[in-house]
Scaffold this motif. Structure first.
Motif, short mmCIF file in Angstrom:
data_model
loop_
_atom_site.label_atom_id
_atom_site.label_comp_id
_atom_site.label_asym_id
_atom_site.label_seq_id
_atom_site.Cartn_x
_atom_site.Cartn_y
_atom_site.Cartn_z
N THR A 242 0.86 -1.17 0.00
CA THR A 242 0.00 0.00 0.00
C THR A 242 0.91 1.23 0.00
OG1 THR A 242 -1.66 -1.18 1.27
CG2 THR A 242 -1.87 1.20 1.18
N ARG B 3 -2.57 11.34 -1.58
CA ARG B 3 -3.40 10.18 -1.88
C ARG B 3 -2.94 9.05 -0.97
NH1 ARG B 3 -4.31 6.96 -7.46
NH2 ARG B 3 -5.81 5.51 -6.61
N ILE C 93 -3.09 3.37 -2.12
CA ILE C 93 -2.87 2.90 -3.48
C ILE C 93 -2.37 1.47 -3.36
CG2 ILE C 93 -1.52 3.19 -5.60
CD1 ILE C 93 -1.17 6.15 -4.74
#
Length: 160
Positions: free
Chosen positions: A4, A19, A22
């Motif tokens: 991640t 962000r 992911i």
């Protein structure tokens, strides 16, 4: 093993860019859509299969820089005396700065002469400079551009 990835820019002067969560497989991943000339903090968390443990690592990275993609707005000229002027400008919008601005370049010259003089103005917060030694009753061109390590950006044009 699964991974991640989370990231965020380390400076929020112009924008917030982050962000989290992911998902990635394999040992490499390309982050896309990042701002130019911007430092990011990146964290990778590895979740190990089998025992269910995790390992985390973090680093910082800076994207490549590009020259500003817009000229400084609101360029105005005011008379100081018969042979000097003050040139003022606004800040390049954040979306067009492409990272940290280091100064400004002011070009000027007599219209149609083909000669150009350059005044370097250091500092990202500079918004004006005074140009002296000008001839009265003469038409000059003035151009202002924001500057970074990648060079000057787009020049504004002004005739006076």
């Amino acid at each position: 093993t699964s991974y991640t990835i989370s990231y965020s820019n380390t400076s929020t002067d112009c924008f917030t860019d982050s962000r989290s969560d992911i998902s990635a497989s394999g040992t490499s991943y390309t982050l896309t859509g990042l701002e130019e000339g911007t430092e990011y903090s990146i964290t990778v968390t590895a979740t190990l299969t089998g025992n269910g443990g995790t390992q985390e690592g973090s680093t910082t990275a800076t994207t490549l820089t590009a020259a500003p993609s817009a000229s400084p707005p609101d360029v105005i000229v005011t008379d100081v005396n018969s042979s000097a002027i003050t040139v003022q400008w606004g800040s390049v919008p954040c979306i067009h700065q492409n990272g940290a601005i280091t100064g400004y370049s002011v070009q000027y010259g007599v219209m149609g002469s083909g000669n150009t003089e350059i005044v370097a103005v250091n500092g990202a917060i500079a918004t004006q400079t005074t140009i002296s030694g000008l001839m009265s009753s003469t038409t000059y061109f003035i151009r202002v551009a924001a500057v970074k390590n990648a060079g000057p950006g787009v020049y504004s044009d002004l005739e006076m």
